[in-house]
Motif scaffolding. Sequence first.
Motif, PDB file in Angstrom:
ATOM      1  N   ALA A 129       0.829  -1.205   0.000  1.00 59.88           N
ATOM      2  CA  ALA A 129       0.000   0.000   0.000  1.00 59.88           C
ATOM      3  C   ALA A 129       0.868   1.261   0.000  1.00 59.88           C
ATOM      4  N   ALA A 130       0.318   2.329  -0.557  1.00 54.89           N
ATOM      5  CA  ALA A 130       0.960   3.632  -0.470  1.00 54.89           C
ATOM      6  C   ALA A 130       0.726   4.200   0.927  1.00 54.89           C
ATOM      7  N   VAL A 131       1.735   4.856   1.475  1.00 56.60           N
ATOM      8  CA  VAL A 131       1.644   5.456   2.810  1.00 56.60           C
ATOM      9  C   VAL A 131       1.908   6.949   2.679  1.00 56.60           C
ATOM     10  N   VAL A 132       0.944   7.770   3.132  1.00 58.90           N
ATOM     11  CA  VAL A 132       1.034   9.222   2.976  1.00 58.90           C
ATOM     12  C   VAL A 132       0.907   9.897   4.340  1.00 58.90           C
ATOM     13  N   PRO A 133       1.889  10.690   4.751  1.00 57.63           N
ATOM     14  CA  PRO A 133       1.739  11.473   5.984  1.00 57.63           C
ATOM     15  C   PRO A 133       0.843  12.678   5.746  1.00 57.63           C
ATOM     16  N   ALA A 134       0.121  13.098   6.780  1.00 60.38           N
ATOM     17  CA  ALA A 134      -0.810  14.221   6.617  1.00 60.38           C
ATOM     18  C   ALA A 134      -1.037  14.914   7.943  1.00 60.38           C
ATOM     19  N   THR A 135      -1.464  16.154   7.862  1.00 60.29           N
ATOM     20  CA  THR A 135      -1.958  16.891   9.021  1.00 60.29           C
ATOM     21  C   THR A 135      -3.362  17.367   8.697  1.00 60.29           C
ATOM     22  N   HIS A 136      -4.263  17.273   9.675  1.00 57.43           N
ATOM     23  CA  HIS A 136      -5.652  17.695   9.506  1.00 57.43           C
ATOM     24  C   HIS A 136      -6.321  17.011   8.318  1.00 57.43           C
ATOM     25  N   GLY A 137      -5.908  15.793   7.990  1.00 56.34           N
ATOM     26  CA  GLY A 137      -6.532  15.042   6.909  1.00 56.34           C
ATOM     27  C   GLY A 137      -6.331  15.611   5.536  1.00 56.34           C
ATOM     28  N   ARG A 138      -5.305  16.431   5.356  1.00 57.40           N
ATOM     29  CA  ARG A 138      -5.112  17.117   4.079  1.00 57.40           C
ATOM     30  C   ARG A 138      -4.359  16.227   3.083  1.00 57.40           C
ATOM     31  N   VAL A 139      -5.119  15.472   2.350  1.00 57.37           N
ATOM     32  CA  VAL A 139      -4.593  14.645   1.265  1.00 57.37           C
ATOM     33  C   VAL A 139      -5.168  15.179  -0.033  1.00 57.37           C
ATOM     34  N   ASP A 140      -4.314  15.371  -1.033  1.00 55.82           N
ATOM     35  CA  ASP A 140      -4.791  15.920  -2.288  1.00 55.82           C
ATOM     36  C   ASP A 140      -5.830  14.984  -2.903  1.00 55.82           C
ATOM     37  N   PRO A 141      -7.020  15.484  -3.230  1.00 58.93           N
ATOM     38  CA  PRO A 141      -8.064  14.627  -3.808  1.00 58.93           C
ATOM     39  C   PRO A 141      -7.618  13.889  -5.062  1.00 58.93           C
ATOM     40  N   GLU A 142      -6.704  14.473  -5.847  1.00 56.44           N
ATOM     41  CA  GLU A 142      -6.253  13.830  -7.076  1.00 56.44           C
ATOM     42  C   GLU A 142      -5.592  12.487  -6.800  1.00 56.44           C
ATOM     43  N   PHE A 143      -5.137  12.286  -5.568  1.00 58.79           N
ATOM     44  CA  PHE A 143      -4.545  11.012  -5.209  1.00 58.79           C
ATOM     45  C   PHE A 143      -5.605   9.919  -5.086  1.00 58.79           C
ATOM     46  N   LEU A 144      -6.859  10.330  -4.819  1.00 59.41           N
ATOM     47  CA  LEU A 144      -7.934   9.374  -4.583  1.00 59.41           C
ATOM     48  C   LEU A 144      -8.870   9.214  -5.773  1.00 59.41           C
ATOM     49  N   PHE A 145      -9.104  10.304  -6.516  1.00 57.16           N
ATOM     50  CA  PHE A 145     -10.040  10.234  -7.633  1.00 57.16           C
ATOM     51  C   PHE A 145      -9.748  11.364  -8.593  1.00 57.16           C
ATOM     52  N   ASP A 146     -10.298  11.259  -9.799  1.00 58.15           N
ATOM     53  CA  ASP A 146     -10.098  12.283 -10.820  1.00 58.15           C
ATOM     54  C   ASP A 146     -10.927  13.513 -10.482  1.00 58.15           C
ATOM     55  N   CYS A 147     -10.271  14.647 -10.378  1.00 60.99           N
ATOM     56  CA  CYS A 147     -10.977  15.903 -10.116  1.00 60.99           C
ATOM     57  C   CYS A 147     -11.402  16.501 -11.442  1.00 60.99           C
ATOM     58  N   ARG A 148     -12.701  16.653 -11.606  1.00 59.55           N
ATOM     59  CA  ARG A 148     -13.237  17.180 -12.853  1.00 59.55           C
ATOM     60  C   ARG A 148     -13.421  18.698 -12.755  1.00 59.55           C
ATOM     61  N   PRO A 149     -13.305  19.390 -13.880  1.00 54.20           N
ATOM     62  CA  PRO A 149     -13.575  20.824 -13.855  1.00 54.20           C
ATOM     63  C   PRO A 149     -15.030  21.087 -13.547  1.00 54.20           C
ATOM     64  N   SER A 150     -15.333  22.300 -13.099  1.00 51.81           N
ATOM     65  CA  SER A 150     -16.710  22.657 -12.746  1.00 51.81           C
ATOM     66  C   SER A 150     -17.646  22.510 -13.937  1.00 51.81           C
ATOM     67  N   GLU A 151     -17.169  22.886 -15.132  1.00 47.48           N
ATOM     68  CA  GLU A 151     -18.003  22.696 -16.308  1.00 47.48           C
ATOM     69  C   GLU A 151     -17.892  21.246 -16.768  1.00 47.48           C
ATOM     70  N   GLU A 152     -18.910  20.766 -17.466  1.00 50.73           N
ATOM     71  CA  GLU A 152     -18.919  19.383 -17.935  1.00 50.73           C
ATOM     72  C   GLU A 152     -17.810  19.163 -18.933  1.00 50.73           C
ATOM     73  N   ARG A 153     -17.010  18.128 -18.716  1.00 50.18           N
ATOM     74  CA  ARG A 153     -15.932  17.827 -19.644  1.00 50.18           C
ATOM     75  C   ARG A 153     -16.504  17.146 -20.871  1.00 50.18           C
ATOM     76  N   ILE A 154     -16.090  17.609 -22.035  1.00 53.85           N
ATOM     77  CA  ILE A 154     -16.532  17.022 -23.298  1.00 53.85           C
ATOM     78  C   ILE A 154     -15.330  16.372 -23.955  1.00 53.85           C
ATOM     79  N   GLY A 155     -15.544  15.178 -24.493  1.00 54.68           N
ATOM     80  CA  GLY A 155     -14.473  14.506 -25.204  1.00 54.68           C
ATOM     81  C   GLY A 155     -13.705  13.550 -24.329  1.00 54.68           C
ATOM     82  N   GLN A 156     -12.648  12.986 -24.892  1.00 55.75           N
ATOM     83  CA  GLN A 156     -11.890  11.942 -24.229  1.00 55.75           C
ATOM     84  C   GLN A 156     -10.701  12.535 -23.477  1.00 55.75           C
ATOM     85  N   LEU A 157     -10.010  11.668 -22.738  1.00 54.59           N
ATOM     86  CA  LEU A 157      -8.789  12.049 -22.054  1.00 54.59           C
ATOM     87  C   LEU A 157      -7.795  12.580 -23.069  1.00 54.59           C
ATOM     88  N   THR A 158      -7.238  13.768 -22.825  1.00 59.06           N
ATOM     89  CA  THR A 158      -6.315  14.384 -23.765  1.00 59.06           C
ATOM     90  C   THR A 158      -4.904  14.347 -23.206  1.00 59.06           C
TER      91      THR A 158
END
Length: 351
Positions: free
Chosen positions: A182-211
């Motif tokens: 497993a990956a082990v990540v140190p943190a304070t106040h639970g601050r783990v970058d969301p990108e490590f857990l899931f894909d962060c999408r832009p506020s507007e709807e993404r159109i098209g495929q992964l670029t």
Amino acid sequence: MSERSSGRQIPVVVLAGFLGSGKTTLLNHLLHRSGGSRIGALVNDFGSVEIDAMAVAGALGDSTVSLGNGCLCCAVDASELDEYLERLARPSAGIDVIVIEASGLAEPQELVRMVLASELPNIVYGGLVEVVDAAEFDETRAAHPGIDRHLALADLVVVNKIDRVDDPEPVLKTVRDLVDRAAVVPATHGRVDPEFLFDCRPSEERIGQLTFDDLHRDDQEHDAHPHLHAGYDTLSFVSGRPLDPRSLIAFLDSRPPGLYRIKGYVDFGPYDVRNRYAVHAVGRFLRFYPEPWPAGAGRATQLVLIGTDLDTGALRAELERCVSDGAPHTDDEAGMWGVLRYVQETEDPAA
């Protein structure tokens, strides 16, 4: 055609850890820093989660609360997990990721088993995240030895509250010795970058495929806005030549500790000229999803690897060795067997 519009699956992340380790704090952080993603949360503990200054009580019984920013929280009985997942995963909810915050006394193995056993076609396992209180780890482990077993099952371990110990290295070393790749990540106040857990999408709807821009966005954004609490590495790999399926499976089956997520698309060339293969790997979990090549799209393999303490140079060299030598293998019927082991059966011929 939007990104996997006919078969996009919603990752379900199980968030576990002993009482007081900081699970709710971490979930609250993800909800505030979702990067445009719409998060559905199942909470089967008592407590509260603040979302944009709105307090959502954990003691909601079986009710569901829908908030303006798309986050859903509900108190859930584990025996009804599939029912709640179906409610959150309905297309009209527009959810991108579901986080299950387990009770501090729950058995995460059971929640993981239920997610993996789910018959919902639009659900996919997103990993088991175990949260550890660095300041209380030794005492908690002595009183509750089952924690060692939980850590061994984890795909990612967040060693939280490292600001409360003089030297976090002994705790980090003990945790790394207990985990299984497993990956082990140190943190304070639970601050783990969301990108490590899931894909962060832009506020507007993404159109098209992964670029290609999407593939390199992580590196660019982290250079401009460093997140000292994130503690993870990202490798982008692109090849205009097909990959050899046997070589890629050998690489995936032996991926190193700390390599938490792999995402993207693979071109297997003559082994399947009609389809590219979307890949989703988290911890030890792996799935491939064949889908027709988009009309007019260039054929290439595009992968992103995310983890901690990665030797990105060695990983890139291993992936380069997976590139096909160009020899014709169309008569090699067994060549794709390793890949097909990880293709989820579906009754939908368009999926």
